[in-house]
Design an enzyme around this catalytic site. Structure first.
Site, PDB file in Angstrom:
ATOM      1  N   ASP A  65      -1.119   8.175  21.015  1.00 28.69           N
ATOM      2  CA  ASP A  65      -0.947   7.989  19.575  1.00 28.69           C
ATOM      3  C   ASP A  65      -0.220   9.202  18.999  1.00 28.69           C
ATOM      4  O   ASP A  65      -0.499  10.351  19.350  1.00 28.69           O
ATOM      5  CB  ASP A  65      -2.309   7.801  18.902  1.00 28.69           C
ATOM      6  N   ASN A 113      -8.280  -2.611  15.138  1.00 27.37           N
ATOM      7  CA  ASN A 113      -8.236  -2.908  13.708  1.00 27.37           C
ATOM      8  C   ASN A 113      -7.554  -4.251  13.473  1.00 27.37           C
ATOM      9  O   ASN A 113      -6.501  -4.534  14.064  1.00 27.37           O
ATOM     10  CB  ASN A 113      -7.504  -1.791  12.959  1.00 27.37           C
ATOM     11  N   THR A 169      -2.366  -0.596  10.233  1.00 27.90           N
ATOM     12  CA  THR A 169      -1.073  -0.173   9.667  1.00 27.90           C
ATOM     13  C   THR A 169       0.106  -0.686  10.484  1.00 27.90           C
ATOM     14  O   THR A 169       1.207  -0.808   9.956  1.00 27.90           O
ATOM     15  CB  THR A 169      -0.979   1.364   9.582  1.00 27.90           C
ATOM     16  N   HIS A 214      -3.054  -3.928  18.920  1.00 29.27           N
ATOM     17  CA  HIS A 214      -3.210  -2.754  19.783  1.00 29.27           C
ATOM     18  C   HIS A 214      -4.666  -2.354  19.839  1.00 29.27           C
ATOM     19  O   HIS A 214      -5.417  -2.572  18.893  1.00 29.27           O
ATOM     20  CB  HIS A 214      -2.343  -1.589  19.293  1.00 29.27           C
ATOM     21  N   HIS A 219      -7.079   0.881  20.392  1.00 27.27           N
ATOM     22  CA  HIS A 219      -7.174   2.338  20.439  1.00 27.27           C
ATOM     23  C   HIS A 219      -8.198   2.732  21.507  1.00 27.27           C
ATOM     24  O   HIS A 219      -9.314   2.198  21.512  1.00 27.27           O
ATOM     25  CB  HIS A 219      -7.688   2.899  19.110  1.00 27.27           C
TER      26      HIS A 219
HETATM   27  P1  5GP Z   1      -3.741   1.016  13.170  1.00 27.86           P
HETATM   28  O1  5GP Z   1      -4.106   1.809  11.952  1.00 27.86           O
HETATM   29  O2  5GP Z   1      -2.707  -0.046  12.873  1.00 27.86           O
HETATM   30  O3  5GP Z   1      -4.942   0.465  13.917  1.00 27.86           O
HETATM   31  O4  5GP Z   1      -3.121   2.061  14.170  1.00 27.86           O
HETATM   32  C1  5GP Z   1      -1.764   2.337  14.270  1.00 27.86           C
HETATM   33  C2  5GP Z   1      -1.634   3.619  15.058  1.00 27.86           C
HETATM   34  O5  5GP Z   1      -0.296   3.736  15.484  1.00 27.86           O
HETATM   35  C3  5GP Z   1      -1.969   4.878  14.252  1.00 27.86           C
HETATM   36  O6  5GP Z   1      -3.043   5.567  14.888  1.00 27.86           O
HETATM   37  C4  5GP Z   1      -0.663   5.665  14.275  1.00 27.86           C
HETATM   38  O7  5GP Z   1      -0.854   7.063  14.404  1.00 27.86           O
HETATM   39  C5  5GP Z   1       0.064   5.082  15.477  1.00 27.86           C
HETATM   40  N1  5GP Z   1       1.512   5.109  15.387  1.00 27.86           N
HETATM   41  C6  5GP Z   1       2.277   4.676  14.340  1.00 27.86           C
HETATM   42  N2  5GP Z   1       3.579   4.830  14.617  1.00 27.86           N
HETATM   43  C7  5GP Z   1       3.649   5.363  15.870  1.00 27.86           C
HETATM   44  C8  5GP Z   1       4.752   5.742  16.705  1.00 27.86           C
HETATM   45  O8  5GP Z   1       5.931   5.624  16.359  1.00 27.86           O
HETATM   46  N3  5GP Z   1       4.441   6.241  17.936  1.00 27.86           N
HETATM   47  C9  5GP Z   1       3.146   6.389  18.352  1.00 27.86           C
HETATM   48  N4  5GP Z   1       2.975   6.911  19.578  1.00 27.86           N
HETATM   49  N5  5GP Z   1       2.096   6.037  17.589  1.00 27.86           N
HETATM   50  C10 5GP Z   1       2.340   5.526  16.362  1.00 27.86           C
END
Ligand code: 5GP
Ligand code: ZN
Length: 113
Positions: free
Chosen positions: A30, A86, A94, A99, A101
């Protein structure tokens, strides 16, 4: 899917720190880690949430979960880890490409669940 950051990472169009990849899934660090180890496991097929998933995509999700213990072991997570998936707005999703985590490398401390 155009303009999806995880589709672009899966296609190799945007760089990532990969920890695992096969034809159906990718796992990478991440960009904004919330624990000492924070990896995202991403099926290469685009869908936003479990509610949007078709039968083939469900197979990919299964493969992700089958592979997660091996990925965790390769990351040195011998003492456990937390998985978070999520789903939608109230969960704070977001990136609208499903995905999982993986969080670990430390005691996760006070927790919601
Ligand atoms: P969500 O909030 O959708 O469950 O998690 C999205 C995750 O994607 C966040 O933890 C954020 O830091 C990660 N993320 C967003 N854009 C990128 C990216 O361009 N590269 C990587 N490696 N992680 C990303
Ligand atoms: Zn996508």
């Amino acid at each position: 899917m155009e303009n999806c950051i995880f589709c672009k990472i899966a296609a190799g169009e945007i760089p990532s720190q990969k920890v695992y990849e096969d034809e159906n899934m990718i796992a990478f660090k991440d960009i904004n880690p919330q624990a000492k180890v924070h990896v995202l496991v991403v099926p290469k097929s685009h869908f936003a949430t479990l509610a949007d998933m078709n039968a083939d995509q469900a197979e990919l999700v299964k493969q992700c979960f089958v592979n997660i213990p091996h990925i965790a072991e390769s990351l040195g997570l011998t003492n456990g880890y937390r998985l978070i998936v999520n789903q939608g707005q109230d969960a704070g999703q977001t990136v609208h490409h499903l995905h999982i985590h993986i969080l670990g490398g430390q005691p996760m401390g006070e927790k919601m669940l």
